[in-house]
Write a protein that holds these residues in place. Structure first.
Motif, PDB file in Angstrom:
ATOM      1  N   ASN A  70       0.835  -1.207   0.000  1.00  0.00           N
ATOM      2  CA  ASN A  70       0.000   0.000   0.000  1.00  0.00           C
ATOM      3  C   ASN A  70       0.866   1.253   0.000  1.00  0.00           C
ATOM      4  N   PHE A  71       0.243   2.368  -0.386  1.00  0.00           N
ATOM      5  CA  PHE A  71       0.883   3.685  -0.418  1.00  0.00           C
ATOM      6  C   PHE A  71      -0.065   4.685   0.221  1.00  0.00           C
ATOM      7  N   ASP A  72       0.440   5.482   1.157  1.00  0.00           N
ATOM      8  CA  ASP A  72      -0.372   6.479   1.837  1.00  0.00           C
ATOM      9  C   ASP A  72      -0.044   7.881   1.336  1.00  0.00           C
ATOM     10  N   PHE A  73      -1.083   8.654   1.085  1.00  0.00           N
ATOM     11  CA  PHE A  73      -0.959  10.074   0.757  1.00  0.00           C
ATOM     12  C   PHE A  73      -1.630  10.833   1.902  1.00  0.00           C
ATOM     13  N   THR A  74      -0.827  11.481   2.742  1.00  0.00           N
ATOM     14  CA  THR A  74      -1.354  12.144   3.931  1.00  0.00           C
ATOM     15  C   THR A  74      -1.219  13.659   3.798  1.00  0.00           C
ATOM     16  N   GLY A  75      -1.741  14.351   4.799  1.00  0.00           N
ATOM     17  CA  GLY A  75      -1.642  15.809   4.803  1.00  0.00           C
ATOM     18  C   GLY A  75      -2.584  16.501   3.850  1.00  0.00           C
ATOM     19  N   ILE A  76      -3.629  15.825   3.410  1.00  0.00           N
ATOM     20  CA  ILE A  76      -4.604  16.472   2.531  1.00  0.00           C
ATOM     21  C   ILE A  76      -5.354  17.536   3.334  1.00  0.00           C
ATOM     22  N   PRO A  77      -5.402  18.788   2.869  1.00  0.00           N
ATOM     23  CA  PRO A  77      -5.979  19.878   3.665  1.00  0.00           C
ATOM     24  C   PRO A  77      -7.491  19.769   3.795  1.00  0.00           C
ATOM     25  N   SER A  78      -8.009  20.410   4.831  1.00  0.00           N
ATOM     26  CA  SER A  78      -9.439  20.321   5.133  1.00  0.00           C
ATOM     27  C   SER A  78     -10.303  20.966   4.071  1.00  0.00           C
ATOM     28  N   TRP A  79      -9.734  21.892   3.260  1.00  0.00           N
ATOM     29  CA  TRP A  79     -10.549  22.549   2.233  1.00  0.00           C
ATOM     30  C   TRP A  79     -10.765  21.685   1.003  1.00  0.00           C
ATOM     31  N   ALA A  80     -10.056  20.580   0.866  1.00  0.00           N
ATOM     32  CA  ALA A  80     -10.180  19.730  -0.326  1.00  0.00           C
ATOM     33  C   ALA A  80     -11.590  19.144  -0.413  1.00  0.00           C
ATOM     34  N   LYS A  81     -12.189  19.270  -1.577  1.00  0.00           N
ATOM     35  CA  LYS A  81     -13.539  18.753  -1.812  1.00  0.00           C
ATOM     36  C   LYS A  81     -13.575  17.640  -2.850  1.00  0.00           C
TER      37      LYS A  81
END
Length: 210
Positions: A70-81
Motif C-alpha cells: 500500500n501507499f499512503d498520501f497524507t496531509g490532505i488539507p481540510s478545504w479539499a472537496k
C-alpha cells in the motif's frame, strides 16, 4: 523589491514595477500577491470570489507501485472537496482485485463502504466492496490497470467515489462507484492491493486534490 511607479488614469490605478525585480502587494507585513518578472502571478493563500474560496489543484508525490502492499498520501488539507487518484500501468503479483482505495480522518477507514466494481469485456464480472473503493475484480497477476478514481465530498464528511479504468493487457474496461461517511475531516488516501497481502510489481500511483 522593485520600485513602483503609480498613476491614476481614467481607467483606474496603474502600478508598474521596474525591470529589475518583482511587484508585491503586502498587507500587515504579509505578502499577499506577487507579480514575477516573467508575468506569472502568485497568491499566498486562498483567493476569495464572492465569498467562496478558490483553491489550487495540488499534486501529491507520484509513487512507483513496483513493491509493497500500500501507499499512503497524507496531509490532505481540510478545504479539499475532490480527490483524484491516478493509476498508470499498475499491477500486482496476485489474483485479488488489482487495487483498493481507502480514505480516512486521522487513520485509514477500512469498513463501512458501500459500492462495487465491474469488469466489462466479452463477459462481465461484478464485486461488491465494504472495505474500500475496489478497482477491478481480480483474475490474473498479469493484469495492468490504468485509470482514474474521483472521490467527491457530498456534505459534511460523506464522500462519493466513481471511476473508470482499463486493463492494458486485455480487452476489459471497468467501472467502480461507492460512498463512505467518515468520522472526521478527510486527511489521507491509501492505495493498496485488493486483499492487502498481494504486492505491487509495476506502475505508478498519484493523487490530486482541489
Amino acid at each position: 523589491m522593485a520600485s513602483i511607479d503609480a498613476s491614476i488614469t481614467s481607467t483606474g490605478l496603474i502600478s508598474t514595477g521596474d525591470a529589475t525585480g518583482i511587484l508585491q502587494l503586502k498587507s500587515n507585513g504579509i505578502t499577499a500577491l506577487t507579480v514575477h518578472a516573467n508575468a506569472n502571478v502568485s497568491i499566498t493563500s486562498g483567493l476569495s470570489v464572492s465569498g467562496s474560496n478558490v483553491q489550487p489543484l495540488v499534486s501529491g508525490t507520484s509513487q512507483a507501485s513496483t513493491s509493497g502492499t500500500n501507499f499512503d498520501f497524507t496531509g490532505i488539507p481540510s478545504w479539499a472537496k475532490r480527490i483524484t487518484v491516478i493509476f498508470s500501468g499498475v499491477s500486482s503479483n496476485g489474483t485479488s482485485n488489482t487495487a483498493l482505495v481507502q480514505i480516512g480522518s486521522g487513520s485509514v477507514t477500512s469498513s463501512g463502504y458501500a459500492g462495487g466494481t465491474c469488469n466489462q469485456g466479452a463477459t462481465a464480472t461484478y464485486h461488491n466492496a465494504t472495505n474500500g473503493f475496489q478497482m477491478g475484480t481480480g483474475g490474473s497477476a498479469a493484469n495492468i490497470l490504468t485509470g482514474t478514481l474521483f472521490i467527491t465530498n457530498v456534505t459534511g464528511n460523506t464522500w462519493v467515489a466513481s471511476g473508470t479504468f482499463a486493463y492494458e493487457n486485455t480487452n476489459f474496461v471497468g467501472y467502480t462507484a461507492g460512498k463512505i461517511a467518515l468520522a472526521g475531516v478527510l486527511d489521507r488516501v491509501r492505495v493498496g492491493t485488493g486483499n492487502g497481502t498481494d504486492g505491487f510489481d509495476a506502475g505508478n500511483v498519484n493523487v490530486f486534490y482541489e
